[in-house]
Design a protein around this motif. Sequence first.
Motif, mmCIF file in Angstrom:
data_model
loop_
_atom_site.group_PDB
_atom_site.id
_atom_site.type_symbol
_atom_site.label_atom_id
_atom_site.label_comp_id
_atom_site.label_asym_id
_atom_site.label_seq_id
_atom_site.Cartn_x
_atom_site.Cartn_y
_atom_site.Cartn_z
ATOM 1 N N LEU A 322 0.829 -1.197 0.000
ATOM 2 C CA LEU A 322 0.000 0.000 0.000
ATOM 3 C C LEU A 322 0.865 1.250 0.000
ATOM 4 C CD1 LEU A 322 -2.509 -1.103 2.811
ATOM 5 C CD2 LEU A 322 -2.914 -1.183 0.347
ATOM 6 N N THR A 323 0.397 2.282 -0.689
ATOM 7 C CA THR A 323 1.088 3.568 -0.625
ATOM 8 C C THR A 323 0.548 4.407 0.520
ATOM 9 O OG1 THR A 323 -0.502 4.477 -2.217
ATOM 10 C CG2 THR A 323 1.584 3.599 -3.091
ATOM 11 N N ASP A 324 -0.603 4.021 1.036
ATOM 12 C CA ASP A 324 -1.195 4.742 2.148
ATOM 13 C C ASP A 324 -1.852 3.731 3.076
ATOM 14 O OD1 ASP A 324 -1.940 6.860 3.703
ATOM 15 O OD2 ASP A 324 -3.743 7.338 2.568
ATOM 16 N N GLY A 325 -1.776 3.959 4.381
ATOM 17 C CA GLY A 325 -2.327 3.015 5.330
ATOM 18 C C GLY A 325 -3.750 3.369 5.722
ATOM 19 N N PRO A 326 -4.286 2.663 6.703
ATOM 20 C CA PRO A 326 -3.587 1.632 7.458
ATOM 21 C C PRO A 326 -3.499 0.297 6.704
ATOM 22 C CG PRO A 326 -5.810 1.900 8.301
ATOM 23 C CD PRO A 326 -5.621 2.968 7.270
ATOM 24 N N GLY A 327 -2.528 -0.496 7.096
ATOM 25 C CA GLY A 327 -2.342 -1.821 6.532
ATOM 26 C C GLY A 327 -1.457 -2.631 7.462
ATOM 27 N N GLU A 328 -1.296 -3.908 7.168
ATOM 28 C CA GLU A 328 -0.426 -4.729 8.005
ATOM 29 C C GLU A 328 1.028 -4.304 7.808
ATOM 30 O OE1 GLU A 328 0.761 -9.325 9.171
ATOM 31 O OE2 GLU A 328 -0.287 -8.953 7.274
ATOM 32 N N VAL A 329 1.750 -4.161 8.902
ATOM 33 C CA VAL A 329 3.174 -3.824 8.836
ATOM 34 C C VAL A 329 3.949 -5.073 8.431
ATOM 35 C CG1 VAL A 329 5.168 -2.960 10.105
ATOM 36 C CG2 VAL A 329 2.875 -2.094 10.646
ATOM 37 N N VAL A 330 4.758 -4.938 7.372
ATOM 38 C CA VAL A 330 5.608 -6.043 6.917
ATOM 39 C C VAL A 330 7.048 -5.547 6.867
ATOM 40 C CG1 VAL A 330 3.821 -7.297 5.649
ATOM 41 C CG2 VAL A 330 5.085 -5.464 4.497
ATOM 42 N N VAL A 331 7.990 -6.471 7.077
ATOM 43 C CA VAL A 331 9.400 -6.121 7.204
ATOM 44 C C VAL A 331 10.243 -7.039 6.337
ATOM 45 C CG1 VAL A 331 11.359 -5.996 8.817
ATOM 46 C CG2 VAL A 331 9.075 -5.292 9.573
ATOM 47 N N ARG A 332 11.260 -6.462 5.707
ATOM 48 C CA ARG A 332 12.193 -7.270 4.916
ATOM 49 C C ARG A 332 13.610 -6.768 5.191
ATOM 50 N NH1 ARG A 332 10.786 -8.128 -1.325
ATOM 51 N NH2 ARG A 332 11.241 -5.884 -1.463
ATOM 52 N N GLY A 333 14.549 -7.702 5.354
ATOM 53 C CA GLY A 333 15.933 -7.308 5.591
ATOM 54 C C GLY A 333 16.739 -8.454 6.169
ATOM 55 N N PRO A 334 18.042 -8.236 6.408
ATOM 56 C CA PRO A 334 18.923 -9.305 6.903
ATOM 57 C C PRO A 334 18.643 -9.694 8.349
ATOM 58 C CG PRO A 334 20.091 -7.212 6.836
ATOM 59 C CD PRO A 334 18.770 -6.978 6.168
ATOM 60 N N ASN A 335 17.784 -8.962 9.002
ATOM 61 C CA ASN A 335 17.419 -9.261 10.390
ATOM 62 C C ASN A 335 16.250 -10.226 10.512
ATOM 63 O OD1 ASN A 335 16.113 -6.833 9.246
ATOM 64 N ND2 ASN A 335 14.828 -7.000 11.066
ATOM 65 N N VAL A 336 15.573 -10.538 9.409
ATOM 66 C CA VAL A 336 14.402 -11.412 9.466
ATOM 67 C C VAL A 336 14.843 -12.845 9.759
ATOM 68 C CG1 VAL A 336 12.502 -12.406 8.131
ATOM 69 C CG2 VAL A 336 12.998 -9.962 7.979
ATOM 70 N N MET A 337 14.167 -13.469 10.697
ATOM 71 C CA MET A 337 14.523 -14.799 11.181
ATOM 72 C C MET A 337 14.659 -15.821 10.061
ATOM 73 S SD MET A 337 10.968 -16.384 12.690
ATOM 74 C CE MET A 337 9.487 -16.517 11.660
ATOM 75 N N ARG A 338 15.363 -16.896 10.381
ATOM 76 C CA ARG A 338 15.450 -18.035 9.469
ATOM 77 C C ARG A 338 14.098 -18.742 9.368
ATOM 78 N NH1 ARG A 338 19.842 -22.592 10.818
ATOM 79 N NH2 ARG A 338 21.210 -20.773 10.694
ATOM 80 N N GLY A 339 13.343 -18.731 10.460
ATOM 81 C CA GLY A 339 12.033 -19.376 10.474
ATOM 82 C C GLY A 339 11.721 -19.884 11.859
ATOM 83 N N TYR A 340 10.576 -20.565 11.992
ATOM 84 C CA TYR A 340 10.220 -21.202 13.250
ATOM 85 C C TYR A 340 10.753 -22.629 13.252
ATOM 86 C CZ TYR A 340 6.825 -17.391 13.863
ATOM 87 O OH TYR A 340 6.226 -16.170 14.002
ATOM 88 N N LEU A 341 11.363 -23.045 14.346
ATOM 89 C CA LEU A 341 11.939 -24.381 14.444
ATOM 90 C C LEU A 341 10.868 -25.453 14.240
ATOM 91 C CD1 LEU A 341 14.477 -26.103 15.180
ATOM 92 C CD2 LEU A 341 13.642 -26.051 17.546
ATOM 93 N N ASN A 342 11.110 -26.312 13.255
ATOM 94 C CA ASN A 342 10.230 -27.456 12.981
ATOM 95 C C ASN A 342 8.771 -27.055 12.730
ATOM 96 O OD1 ASN A 342 12.439 -29.209 13.398
ATOM 97 N ND2 ASN A 342 12.033 -29.277 15.607
ATOM 98 N N ARG A 343 8.565 -25.812 12.232
ATOM 99 C CA ARG A 343 7.202 -25.347 11.927
ATOM 100 C C ARG A 343 7.175 -24.777 10.504
ATOM 101 N NH1 ARG A 343 4.364 -24.058 16.816
ATOM 102 N NH2 ARG A 343 5.243 -25.335 18.477
ATOM 103 N N PRO A 344 7.371 -25.613 9.493
ATOM 104 C CA PRO A 344 7.448 -25.086 8.123
ATOM 105 C C PRO A 344 6.178 -24.385 7.666
ATOM 106 C CG PRO A 344 7.293 -27.495 8.119
ATOM 107 C CD PRO A 344 7.549 -27.086 9.530
ATOM 108 N N ASP A 345 5.022 -24.889 8.052
ATOM 109 C CA ASP A 345 3.771 -24.256 7.618
ATOM 110 C C ASP A 345 3.614 -22.875 8.239
ATOM 111 O OD1 ASP A 345 3.240 -26.508 6.146
ATOM 112 O OD2 ASP A 345 1.836 -27.379 7.587
ATOM 113 N N GLU A 346 3.907 -22.765 9.528
ATOM 114 C CA GLU A 346 3.776 -21.460 10.189
ATOM 115 C C GLU A 346 4.841 -20.485 9.697
ATOM 116 O OE1 GLU A 346 2.556 -21.589 14.486
ATOM 117 O OE2 GLU A 346 2.829 -23.737 14.174
#
Length: 480
Positions: A322-346
Amino acid sequence: MHIAVLPEDRAHRFPQRPCLADERGTLDNAGFAARVRTAASALRARGVGQGDVVAVLLPNRLELVVALFAAWRLGAAVTPVNPELTPGEAAFQVADAGAKVVIGTGGSELITMQVSELAVAGEETEPAEPSETDLALLIYTSGTTGRPKGVMLDHANLRAMTEMIVAGLGLGEDDHSLLILPLFHVNGIVVSVLSPLLAGGRATIAGRFRAASFFALVERFRPTYFSAVPSIYALLAGLPDTVRPDTSSLRLAVCGAAPMPAELIRRVEERFGIAVVEGYGLSEGTCASTLNPVAGPRKPGTVGKPLPGQQVALMDPRGRLLTDGPGEVVVRGPNVMRGYLNRPDETAATIVDGWLHTGDVGRFDEDGYLVLVDRIKDMIIRGGENLYPKEIENVLHDHPAVLEAAVVGAPEPVLGEIPVATVTLYPGAIVSEAELLQHCRDRLTRIKVPARISVVPALPRNPVGKIDKPALRRELTATG
């Protein structure tokens, strides 16, 4: 620099500079590196090696940080366990993480290695070849919905995040953090320990936070900053007026974990002469994604601007930016986790096309500062109308008697949900429910006014110190 080699690097460059302390002792750089080497040899003797997980079941103390770096020296990861968990909850985390050893004190059946053993040297160990892709931390979410999930953070995540924090807070070798947040949470580890150490500064680890004794610690240790959550600031703001501490060593205080009401920020800054710098982030983002600029302008009511190196954007329910909110906050970058342990679907549901979905609703103001509207799951749907509790809470916070406020949806047979508020008051303040309701009616449209407002001595909290809204909802459901 790879975080795992930080103790040796500091010891080589400045062996006698202070590094780490708690209320029982102090280590300079050389002493800290020596303790890490000894602890690593003790862990090796217990069979810990590359790719293993070490669980640490300890309250805040110097040895917890020693264990952290000792495990990393061997190429192992660490999962810090909240010592306040029930035996069943702690056992779940230890088993889910697949921990090789559990370090702790006392006679719990879970503990396989007493913390005192970390000081008993075994055979000298060579450090593992550090890799940025090695798993570093398994941080378990608070588990408000279902079982807690293990957030996998690798060394690349930690390095990126600490460098962002150092730059964002302007940390240097003269900085000294006072750790008051729990070390089972990523904020405590990253903001108050790793970042000052990476910047060449030092950290002092306090025990359990107590508002009545906090400023005595500030006067004793003379830190330059500390990091806390809104509930801690609310407790400090609620101290008797006779409390007038010397805060001259503090150049800033950091607030995270939950939005801090602008009125509370104003009270803390004016009363104690501390600049409060509010940020925002998730464990899944290794701690922080936005920060109010230290040098200003700081904008209370916002959580600041995106940290350099990260993209913070808004997205609609169909996955469109979106160019204007409100909307869900999303983040991208080298700080984003590898994932949830043993939770591929989540993991797949949370990280989509590289974007970390936070579950928070926000908008950007005209200066590019992020304003959090609310949690998506906290939204109240009253007769088909979407209500955001944070808007109502902010109005309640504007009342001079209200220290903290929490608004949740209560079941209602016709409308589905109605807003209900629970508040605590400043010491000595007196206010009636009728007065608070009128305060809301004067400032909110009719459907946003709480159906009732309860004044209580204290609000329930989760292990990180956030107000426990699920507990409030359960109580409402149970009482009808």
